[in-house]
Design an enzyme around this catalytic site. Structure first.
Site, PDB file in Angstrom:
ATOM      1  N   LYS A  87       0.788  -1.628   0.463  1.00 55.87           N
ATOM      2  CA  LYS A  87       0.342   0.069  -0.216  1.00 55.87           C
ATOM      3  C   LYS A  87       0.941   1.362   0.154  1.00 55.87           C
ATOM      4  CE  LYS A  87      -3.677   2.463   2.925  1.00 55.87           C
ATOM      5  NZ  LYS A  87      -4.931   1.656   3.720  1.00 55.87           N
ATOM      6  N   GLU A 187     -10.618   6.391   5.319  1.00 59.73           N
ATOM      7  CA  GLU A 187     -10.846   5.613   6.611  1.00 59.73           C
ATOM      8  C   GLU A 187     -11.281   6.622   7.461  1.00 59.73           C
ATOM      9  OE1 GLU A 187      -6.599   4.795   6.621  1.00 59.73           O
ATOM     10  OE2 GLU A 187      -6.594   3.026   4.742  1.00 59.73           O
ATOM     11  N   ASP A 211      -5.903   7.172  14.795  1.00 57.79           N
ATOM     12  CA  ASP A 211      -5.361   5.538  13.877  1.00 57.79           C
ATOM     13  C   ASP A 211      -4.025   5.240  13.891  1.00 57.79           C
ATOM     14  OD1 ASP A 211      -5.387   3.654  11.961  1.00 57.79           O
ATOM     15  OD2 ASP A 211      -7.069   4.603  10.393  1.00 57.79           O
TER      16      ASP A 211
HETATM   17  P1  ADP Z   1      -2.887  -1.218   9.626  1.00 58.96           P
HETATM   18  O1  ADP Z   1      -4.547  -0.193   9.128  1.00 58.96           O
HETATM   19  O2  ADP Z   1      -1.837  -0.599   9.540  1.00 58.96           O
HETATM   20  O3  ADP Z   1      -3.476  -2.234   8.219  1.00 58.96           O
HETATM   21  P2  ADP Z   1      -3.834  -2.383  11.933  1.00 58.96           P
HETATM   22  O4  ADP Z   1      -5.147  -0.784  12.430  1.00 58.96           O
HETATM   23  O5  ADP Z   1      -4.938  -4.098  12.117  1.00 58.96           O
HETATM   24  O6  ADP Z   1      -3.421  -2.478  10.838  1.00 58.96           O
HETATM   25  O7  ADP Z   1      -3.376  -2.757  13.080  1.00 58.96           O
HETATM   26  C1  ADP Z   1      -1.991  -3.691  13.328  1.00 58.96           C
HETATM   27  C2  ADP Z   1      -1.331  -3.293  14.172  1.00 58.96           C
HETATM   28  O8  ADP Z   1      -2.510  -3.413  15.342  1.00 58.96           O
HETATM   29  C3  ADP Z   1      -0.127  -4.264  14.261  1.00 58.96           C
HETATM   30  O9  ADP Z   1       1.132  -3.834  15.074  1.00 58.96           O
HETATM   31  C4  ADP Z   1      -0.856  -5.146  15.543  1.00 58.96           C
HETATM   32  O10 ADP Z   1       0.737  -5.966  16.395  1.00 58.96           O
HETATM   33  C5  ADP Z   1      -1.591  -4.083  16.597  1.00 58.96           C
HETATM   34  N1  ADP Z   1      -2.544  -5.259  17.198  1.00 58.96           N
HETATM   35  C6  ADP Z   1      -3.370  -5.389  17.445  1.00 58.96           C
HETATM   36  N2  ADP Z   1      -3.884  -5.996  18.526  1.00 58.96           N
HETATM   37  C7  ADP Z   1      -3.053  -5.943  19.366  1.00 58.96           C
HETATM   38  C8  ADP Z   1      -3.570  -5.243  20.688  1.00 58.96           C
HETATM   39  N3  ADP Z   1      -4.125  -6.162  21.746  1.00 58.96           N
HETATM   40  N4  ADP Z   1      -2.396  -4.803  21.786  1.00 58.96           N
HETATM   41  C9  ADP Z   1      -1.669  -3.670  20.691  1.00 58.96           C
HETATM   42  N5  ADP Z   1      -1.385  -4.203  19.631  1.00 58.96           N
HETATM   43  C10 ADP Z   1      -2.668  -4.485  19.040  1.00 58.96           C
HETATM   44 MG    MG Z   2      -5.634   0.783   8.670  1.00 57.20          MG
END
Ligand code: ADP
Ligand code: MG
Length: 618
Positions: A87, A187, A211
């Site tokens: 991305k 988003e 975010d």
């Molecule tokens: P993106 O929007 O960048 O694709 P996400 O919103 O899915 O990413 O976020 C992914 C991140 O969230 C990863 O770094 C993951 O380790 C973190 N994450 C997921 N669950 C938890 C949690 N319970 N506590 C802290 N960090 C978390």
């Molecule tokens: Mg995201």
């Protein structure tokens, strides 16, 4: 309830196709829909219960592509062929990403500074659009697999700061994945929709969307007024996210273990990275974490973790301050603060943001899913607003014919677009069978008795042939008016017979729904029944063949062999009566084993007979 309409005048069946919402994330992607019954947005989950598809694409030496959880382990073990963060490259030229080149562990082509980047994997070149299309295809497949209906329309989200080129690239990726991208939405707007904001036209609100994802941070200040979203300002850091929190833990542990570098030990490095992420996630709900790593016990407390990441979080707050300044707003002007992205699960993040904006933050919607859920809300709005455009003539229930054992053999799956045609070949079960009955059914169940019969006819006058020799081609044809024509043709003789089915009365919406619900309710049962029926059908065929064989070749078998065969046949017959699938299969196998040598013996005899009789070939 499901929006299924039936046009009684034309007999055609109408259903708006489900439009999915997709969060195509830097780290994780997912697909969501509005549940047809509850009307609530839900993220589509696979059997493992996870809605998240890691945005990772791996190419192996044979050109096979893997996406998501299956591709993720290759990030450390095969980095050159494993693409993450595609991305970040969307709509970018090499010049744009030059300064961050170290970030990418795979090869980015730098032949022409101003054209859009490509990634090199082996001797293949991939554009970020193609890479994203692989992820979107995986999401589309997931949706189709779960919804059991074709999915071809989507709303896809992008960061608010994406420019036109990046948005167009996202659209193109959708198209490449076979998706008609009805809308690209921001988003933060999607997140607001998931919280139900902006759905009431009289509402006026100023919202901050914080975010923090896997590798990026975005803050957006939005104004909603009259159902319209306006982005007042955006800020952030495209190289700051959850990965940095993991890295802080990794460095802390490496310091404790006095390890300088793990660059040469990819597996250990991978393990440590996974342990760090696990620690971080655990510490979102616990006071300390402990694990085993290469024989050592690694621990970290929430307190230490928080002290390690304070700097990172403060950095995001600096971005918030800039965004507020750019929007020309004071903290008191913000009505609502939304928490988005997996990393906002970290309590220190929530607390810091809450303190800055001087109010409680909204974190009730799953922060991993909230963007996709909002995209689904937008998709549903589009479906409702543009019904005339989106209405497609489709078959609301599957159409098929009855085959051996009362099974439903589907020729046209439900949701096939009209007009359409499909065909399949069948044959006779008995020697000299002169007629074949075609019974047409509508429904999703595996046994025709649970479906609705639309009509039947017999193709008669088939000349006498051994079972399995006639070829009967059955065609289903639905014209633009929704009239189904079923035609059967014996291909050796050209014998043809057909029937036209005009749905004088269609099923009511409720009836169609009931049938769909039943097919879900009884799915497990149906699979078991189908397996039993198939086992029985096969067993009966074997019994009949064996019987024929025995009466013809009695002379070639010993008395003992005849006895054994009779016993095996009887055992199989009994298993059929008992309706026990496993027993039937076992006894079928046993009978097969027993009679196989006989068949070989008969064959040998026939061959030697043919050799003796020489002239037979002329
Ligand atoms: P993106 O929007 O960048 O694709 P996400 O919103 O899915 O990413 O976020 C992914 C991140 O969230 C990863 O770094 C993951 O380790 C973190 N994450 C997921 N669950 C938890 C949690 N319970 N506590 C802290 N960090 C978390
Ligand atoms: Mg995201």
């Amino acid at each position: 309830m499901a929006k299924i309409g039936i046009n009684i005048a034309t007999g055609s069946l109408q259903q708006p196709e489900m439009i999915v919402g997709i969060d195509l994330g830097t780290t994780n992607s997912l697909v969501a829909i509005i549940h047809p019954e509850t009307k609530m947005p839900i993220a589509l989950k696979e059997f493992d219960g996870s809605s998240i598809v890691p945005s990772v694409v791996h190419f192996d030496a044979f050109g096979n592509v893997e996406v998501g959880a299956a591709a993720k382990p290759f990030l450390e073990t095969d980095p050159a062929n494993t693409i993450f963060s595609a991305k970040r490259l969307m709509g970018k030229s090499y010049k744009d990403i030059q300064t961050h080149q170290d970030f990418f562990a795979y090869k980015i082509i730098d032949d022409n500074n101003d054209s859009l980047v490509k990634v090199q994997v082996g001797d293949q070149f991939y554009s970020p659009i193609e890479l994203s299309a692989h992820i979107l295809t995986a999401l589309k497949n997931r949706a189709e697999h779960i919804l059991k209906t074709p999915v071809s329309k989507a709303v896809i989200t992008v960061p608010a700061y994406f420019n036109d080129t990046q948005r167009q690239a996202t659209r193109d990726a959708g198209k490449l994945a076979g998706l008609d991208v009805l809308r690209i939405i921001n988003e933060p707007t999607a997140a607001s929709l998931a919280y139900g904001l902006g759905l009431d036209p009289s509402e006026e609100k100023t919202i901050a969307v914080y975010d923090l994802g896997g590798g990026t941070f975005d803050i957006s200040i939005l104004k909603i007024s009259g159902g319209v979203f306006e982005v007042l300002s955006t800020n952030g850091d495209t190289y700051l996210g959850g990965d940095d929190l993991d890295r802080a833990i990794i460095e802390y542990w490496m310091g404790l273990m006095k390890i300088d570098s793990l660059e040469d030990q990819k597996i250990l490095k991978q393990q440590l990275r996974l342990a760090a992420e696990e620690a971080k996630i655990t510490l979102s709900n616990a006071a300390n974490f402990e694990t085993n790593f290469a024989g050592e016990t690694l621990t970290i407390t929430k307190e230490i973790f928080e002290s390690l990441i304070t700097g990172i979080i403060d950095k995001t707050m600096g971005c918030c301050a800039k965004a507020m300044k750019d929007a020309g707003l004071k903290v008191a002007d913000i009505n609502t603060v939304l928490m988005v992205g997996g990393s906002t699960r970290v309590p220190l993040v929530k607390n810091t943001v809450s303190k800055y904006f001087n109010q409680a933050v909204n974190d009730t919607v799953n922060p991993d899913e909230v963007v996709a859920l909002g995209a689904a809300v937008q998709a549903d709005i589009l479906a409702g607003n543009n019904q005339s455009m989106l209405l497609l003539d489709i078959t609301p229930l599957s159409l098929g014919i009855e085959t051996m054992g009362g099974l439903m053999d589907v020729l046209l799956p439900r949701n096939s677009k009209i007009p359409t045609q499909a065909g399949r070949q069948y044959t006779t079960q008995k020697d000299g069978q002169s007629g074949i009955q075609i019974a047409i059914y509508q429904g999703e169940r595996d046994l025709v008795k649970d479906n609705r019969k639309l009509g039947e006819f017999t193709l008669s006058g088939i000349p006498s042939m051994p079972a399995g020799l006639p070829k009967v081609d059955v065609q289903f044809l639905i014209n633009a008016d929704g009239i189904l024509q079923v035609r059967a043709k014996e291909l050796r003789t050209g014998l043809t017979q057909s029937i036209e089915i005009k749905p004088q009365y269609g099923l009511t919406d409720q009836e169609v729904e009931q049938r769909l619900m039943d097919s879900i309710t009884y799915a497990k049962e149906d699979i078991a029944t189908r397996a039993l029926v198939e086992a029985k059908t096969e067993a009966e065929q074997i019994l009949s063949v064996t019987e024929k064989f025995m009466s013809k070749n009695m002379a070639l078998l010993s008395k003992a062999e005849l006895m054994q065969t009779a016993e095996a046949m009887q055992a199989l017959q009994l298993a059929i009566t008992m309706e026990d699938k496993n027993l039937i299969q076992g006894k079928t196998e046993a009978l097969n084993e027993l009679t196989r040598p006989f068949a070989e013996r008969v064959m040998d005899q026939a061959i030697s007979g043919a050799l003796k009789g020489k002239g037979i070939m002329d």
